[in-house]
Design an enzyme around this catalytic site. Structure first.
Site, PDB file in Angstrom:
ATOM      1  N   GLN A 171      45.487  50.709  44.755  1.00  0.00           N
ATOM      2  CA  GLN A 171      45.162  49.321  45.062  1.00  0.00           C
ATOM      3  C   GLN A 171      46.368  48.423  44.887  1.00  0.00           C
ATOM      4  O   GLN A 171      47.355  48.775  44.234  1.00  0.00           O
ATOM      5  CB  GLN A 171      44.030  48.830  44.165  1.00  0.00           C
ATOM      6  N   HIS A 224      47.163  43.839  44.776  1.00  0.00           N
ATOM      7  CA  HIS A 224      46.549  42.529  44.662  1.00  0.00           C
ATOM      8  C   HIS A 224      47.398  41.500  45.398  1.00  0.00           C
ATOM      9  O   HIS A 224      48.631  41.604  45.425  1.00  0.00           O
ATOM     10  CB  HIS A 224      46.394  42.140  43.190  1.00  0.00           C
ATOM     11  N   GLU A 254      48.574  41.414  36.672  1.00  0.00           N
ATOM     12  CA  GLU A 254      47.918  42.003  35.505  1.00  0.00           C
ATOM     13  C   GLU A 254      48.911  42.772  34.648  1.00  0.00           C
ATOM     14  O   GLU A 254      49.965  43.226  35.121  1.00  0.00           O
ATOM     15  CB  GLU A 254      46.762  42.915  35.939  1.00  0.00           C
ATOM     16  N   HIS A 313      49.346  50.559  43.174  1.00  0.00           N
ATOM     17  CA  HIS A 313      49.259  51.249  41.889  1.00  0.00           C
ATOM     18  C   HIS A 313      47.891  51.903  41.727  1.00  0.00           C
ATOM     19  O   HIS A 313      46.947  51.607  42.469  1.00  0.00           O
ATOM     20  CB  HIS A 313      49.508  50.285  40.727  1.00  0.00           C
ATOM     21  N   ARG A 363      42.245  47.957  48.540  1.00  0.00           N
ATOM     22  CA  ARG A 363      42.297  49.374  48.198  1.00  0.00           C
ATOM     23  C   ARG A 363      43.041  50.186  49.253  1.00  0.00           C
ATOM     24  O   ARG A 363      43.015  49.845  50.435  1.00  0.00           O
ATOM     25  CB  ARG A 363      40.876  49.914  48.001  1.00  0.00           C
TER      26      ARG A 363
END
Length: 388
Positions: free
Chosen positions: A93, A95, A130, A251, A270
């Site tokens: 995935q 982001h 994140e 990642h 994804r």
């Protein structure tokens, strides 16, 4: 400090022992438990005695967040902390950036599937950088490794798979990573190609990368993400090490337990190792197709036993305190709201209004206006706060 009641996400890749064990509940749990959410995300907000955290912040952003945080980041708790337990690999995935998220969400609201539809790629207008700090040895795939290494790994096992051999040859001859990945997703018989690739790795592979492909194929048979995974860096974190993932980095977490903190968003594009929807055009638009090193993100160490990770985003920073290394007590500072989570042990938290005792698996929330607090006792404590 107010006690939080938090939601556990029962995703299939979760553990039946890790989160339950931290919380002192019977092991194994009845179903896999993947993530313990601590924050105000509207899909699973933490609860306080006075209400849901997202509702409380929305009703009084200046009081809960502080005027500066509210002005900079809006009327929402800007971070989400999780205890994550990966028994099996998560999906490949990436982001979006803040600009991509705003644009993608606006388009989805105008003409896309409704919220809740599994085909929808953007569920909010926010980015999702994140950071995860390993609690146990933790393995992940993160970012594209050097193309020469990918060719070296793939070439020996694709000779009898014409479609893949052609793609690998083009990569060797100078085609870019984006073209290779787009070519993978465009294969008309991608499922059979993935099966043949796994079989070739099983029969003729000689490296840990080939063994990884075989392992992934056992869990996701026929998923072309098995090939894509071998383009990525493999990273192993020891407990107390962390990695920061900025927008666009492809990642996948493979195995382990960690404390994760992120901007409060659930936007995920994804790329494989999943039965869920893959939005190929949007994935190709968002992913950074560039070689990068996968190395731990270094913390600051302002005091014995204290580590602080402050990545280059305003929404969050993460502090870990090992009280045995800190002499049994540490003082933590923050200019905005914070969540304190006790991973293990029994810890007394004093914020100036009276002590609160937290044991393993418990967490508490403190609004803005309390610049210092003291943690004491035995155990390991994590603090999530903003990075303004």
């Amino acid at each position: 400090m107010e006690l939080l009641t938090n939601v556990i996400r029962p995703y299939a890749w979760g553990s039946t022992s890790a989160i339950a064990g931290v919380q002192g509940r019977p092991v194994p749990s009845p179903e896999p438990e993947a993530e313990l959410w601590m924050g105000g995300h509207p899909s699973a907000p933490s609860q306080l005695a006075r209400g849901a955290l997202d509702t409380l912040v929305e009703a009084d952003p200046a009081g809960e967040l502080g005027a500066d945080v509210a002005a900079a980041l809006g009327a929402r708790l800007p971070f989400l902390m999780k205890l994550l337990a990966a028994e099996t690999p998560l999906s490949l995935q990436a982001h979006p950036s803040e600009a991509q998220a705003r644009e993608g969400f606006a388009q989805a609201e105008e003409s896309g599937p409704p919220l809740g539809d599994p085909r929808r790629s953007y569920v909010d207008p926010h980015h999702k950088p994140e950071l995860i700090c390993a609690v146990t040895p933790f393995s992940a795939l993160c970012g594209f490794r050097p193309v020469s290494r990918s060719v070296e790994v793939l070439a020996p096992v694709v000779q009898d798979i014409p479609a893949l051999r052609a793609l690998v040859d083009s990569l060797r001859e100078g085609a870019d990573l984006r073209a290779f990945v787009a070519g993978l997703f465009a294969l008309p018989d991608a499922e059979q190609v993935a099966v043949s690739f796994a079989d070739a790795c099983r029969a003729g592979g000689s490296s840990p990368d080939h063994a990884l492909a075989v392992s992934l194929a056992e869990q996701y048979p026929g998923d072309i993400g098995i090939v894509l995974a071998l383009l990525l860096n493999r990273l192993s974190l020891e407990p107390g090490e962390a990695i920061f993932l900025r927008a666009g980095v492809l990642h996948a977490y493979l195995h382990g337990v960690g404390v994760e903190i992120m901007a409060c968003s659930d936007n995920v594009l994804r790329g494989g190792l999943t039965p869920k929807h893959i939005d190929v055009p949007e994935l190709l638009r968002v992913v950074r197709f560039e070689e990068s090193a996968a190395v731990p993100f270094e913390p600051e160490s302002p005091a014995p036993g204290v580590r602080v990770w402050s990545p280059p985003v305003p929404e969050f920073s993460l502090t870990r305190v090992v009280l045995a290394e800190a002499g049994g007590q540490a003082t933590l500072t923050a200019t905005g709201p914070r969540i304190v989570f006790v991973l293990e042990g029994v810890v007394t938290v004093e914020d100036g209004t009276g002590p609160v005792v937290l044991s393993g698996g418990q967490s508490g929330y403190l609004p803005s206006g309390h610049p210092t607090l003291t943690v004491s006792g035995e155990g390991t404590v994590f603090q999530a706060t903003t990075n303004l």
